[in-house]
Design an enzyme around this catalytic site. Sequence first.
Site, mmCIF file in Angstrom:
data_model
loop_
_atom_site.group_PDB
_atom_site.id
_atom_site.type_symbol
_atom_site.label_atom_id
_atom_site.label_comp_id
_atom_site.label_asym_id
_atom_site.label_seq_id
_atom_site.Cartn_x
_atom_site.Cartn_y
_atom_site.Cartn_z
ATOM 1 N N SER A 213 8.802 2.882 8.133
ATOM 2 C CA SER A 213 9.025 2.576 6.873
ATOM 3 C C SER A 213 9.552 1.118 6.389
ATOM 4 C CB SER A 213 10.051 3.688 6.213
ATOM 5 O OG SER A 213 10.429 3.254 5.067
ATOM 6 N N SER A 214 9.219 0.604 5.254
ATOM 7 C CA SER A 214 9.608 -0.634 4.858
ATOM 8 C C SER A 214 11.050 -0.760 4.840
ATOM 9 C CB SER A 214 8.778 -1.206 3.958
ATOM 10 O OG SER A 214 8.961 -0.300 2.693
ATOM 11 N N LYS A 243 -1.904 -9.416 5.046
ATOM 12 C CA LYS A 243 -1.466 -10.614 4.055
ATOM 13 C C LYS A 243 -2.139 -10.105 2.498
ATOM 14 C CE LYS A 243 -0.252 -12.689 7.398
ATOM 15 N NZ LYS A 243 1.322 -13.002 7.624
ATOM 16 N N GLU A 279 -0.166 6.677 8.505
ATOM 17 C CA GLU A 279 -0.394 6.140 9.811
ATOM 18 C C GLU A 279 0.025 7.255 11.074
ATOM 19 O OE1 GLU A 279 2.952 3.298 9.781
ATOM 20 O OE2 GLU A 279 1.543 1.813 8.692
#
Length: 341
Positions: A213-214, A243, A279
């Site tokens: 998780s970010s 990107k 994911e």
Amino acid sequence: MEDLEIFLKRFEDLLIDLATYNENESNDYIIYRKKLLSYDYLKDFIPDFIIKNRKPQFFRAYMQEIGGYKERRDLIYKGFERLYDYETIKNFDSDNSYNVNQIENFLERFEDLLIDLATENLKKDGFEEYSLFRKKFLTCNYFKDMPIFLKRNPKHFRYYMQSQGGYKERRKIISEEFNKLFSIIEGSNFNSDSNNKNKSINKKEYDIFVSHSSEDKEDFVKEFVNLLKQKGLSVWYDDDIVKIGHNLRKRISKGIKSSNYAVVIFSEDFFKSKWTNYEYDNIFLDFYDEEKVLPILHDLTIEDLEKFDGSIPLIRALSTKKFTVEEIIHEILERINEEKS
């Protein structure tokens, strides 16, 4: 491979029994089978060739006449191919009596049924007995001890299906999964497996795919990834790869397939993110059977993990509550070196 072969044989037996009337069924199973065939998924959408045209004595005699397991498998597989190929439906039988729309409607509902039977979706459309029915159905001889890939949590499985698009795409995915099962049974994916095992280690672009998780980047993930790199490992890490303007789903899928191992950092925030769920589902599809999923519990215990998702397979995990980052990386390096040696 063995569990897939057992599952496929049982699944074929199930299809035959759904398409016929097996006089040897127990009374309990007859009740559940009738309930299955009258359930909303299939009600009024079962083609005539299943309901009327297949008398059990003729159907089973025909199967026995054709031969053993391989021939029976080929016969059912060809039946699936014909269902998917609408252009050849008119040639399915000499009487040309099959209705394309009827088969399409049946196929769509049958796929939905398979998804629900294969997941933890225990209650749907107000059918209060569905939980008991499903448990009974999955514990009958057909699906006893079925492979782990069919015990998926619905939120991951259904999210994956939804992410692929509408009915046409979903049908294509399921068709491809059947093709994979059959190719596995034929051995085409396992030829010279022992010889290819070590070669595949060197073919992948990355040693490790890091799923996280970010929200956990600052207090654990960044330090963890940097130390992995310092140890000489190539790491797929979203901050380095993804990107502006990139398709996130495509990058994730490619990264997973291009990695030898997947480190999954479970945390409270992990289960809140749609991307980590995406994911997670793909990682377990690609890596679980090869024991290449390396779980880390970040500020979680096993008990905490079960509260979030009781369907996660039993794999040894390392906890940040018990191990330092350096100790965790040491364990990972040992695991990778063990595989290469």
